[in-house]
Motif scaffolding. Structure first.
Motif, PDB file in Angstrom:
ATOM      1  N   PHE A  33       1.170  -1.135  -0.024  1.00  0.00           N
ATOM      2  CA  PHE A  33      -0.130  -0.031  -0.089  1.00  0.00           C
ATOM      3  C   PHE A  33       0.758   0.804   0.110  1.00  0.00           C
ATOM      4  N   ASP A  53      -9.636  -1.817   0.579  1.00  0.00           N
ATOM      5  CA  ASP A  53      -9.350  -1.108   0.360  1.00  0.00           C
ATOM      6  C   ASP A  53      -7.715   0.271  -0.033  1.00  0.00           C
ATOM      7  N   THR A  54      -7.583   0.542   1.903  1.00  0.00           N
ATOM      8  CA  THR A  54      -7.063   1.048   2.215  1.00  0.00           C
ATOM      9  C   THR A  54      -6.612   0.580   3.231  1.00  0.00           C
ATOM     10  N   GLY A  65      -3.275   3.205  -0.688  1.00  0.00           N
ATOM     11  CA  GLY A  65      -3.927   2.470  -1.289  1.00  0.00           C
ATOM     12  C   GLY A  65      -2.906   1.635  -2.200  1.00  0.00           C
ATOM     13  N   GLN A  66      -4.027   0.228  -3.110  1.00  0.00           N
ATOM     14  CA  GLN A  66      -3.058  -0.284  -3.376  1.00  0.00           C
ATOM     15  C   GLN A  66      -2.636   0.213  -4.895  1.00  0.00           C
ATOM     16  N   PRO A  72      -5.399   7.373  -2.317  1.00  0.00           N
ATOM     17  CA  PRO A  72      -6.433   7.937  -1.372  1.00  0.00           C
ATOM     18  C   PRO A  72      -5.733   9.459  -1.001  1.00  0.00           C
TER      19      PRO A  72
END
Ligand SMILES: [Zn+2]
Length: 111
Positions: A33, A53-54, A65-66, A72
């Motif tokens: 991430f 997601d986060t 984020g990925q 993000p």
């Protein structure tokens, strides 16, 4: 650690069967991430775990984020706050003064 912090997701790697966590037991996915400050963090997830997601960046607290190139946005108006900041937000300065005065008075044994 402040007690009010919400812990995101479930913690992996600290299961009750500690000895089984070593070595090649359960398959794990290490997911990278990135936060807006380009910090990379790689939490590992059990193969069956749902990847969020986060992920909160452990270094700056921003959401990560990925997608390295599209992290993000750093927080919707709630950056890391100290306890004092929360207190200040909830109370007016006048309240703060009164509370402080009272606390000092107690310390001095005046109450
Ligand atoms: Zn960061």
């Amino acid at each position: 650690m402040a007690s009010g912090n919400a812990i995101r997701g479930s913690r992996v790697g600290a299961g009750p069967m500690g000895e089984a966590e070593r070595g090649e037991s359960a398959p794990r996915n290490r997911i990278s991430f990135w936060c807006a400050n380009k910090h990379e963090t790689k939490p590992s997830f059990a193969a069956e775990a749902v990847i969020p997601d986060t992920w909160d960046c452990p270094r700056c607290g921003f959401p990560a984020g990925q997608d390295e190139h599209n992290p993000p946005a750093p927080s919707r108006n709630e950056p890391y706050k100290t306890h004092l900041a929360y207190v200040r937000e909830r109370r007016t300065d006048a309240d703060g003064e009164a509370i402080l005065a009272e606390a000092l008075a107690k310390l001095r044994g005046e109450i």
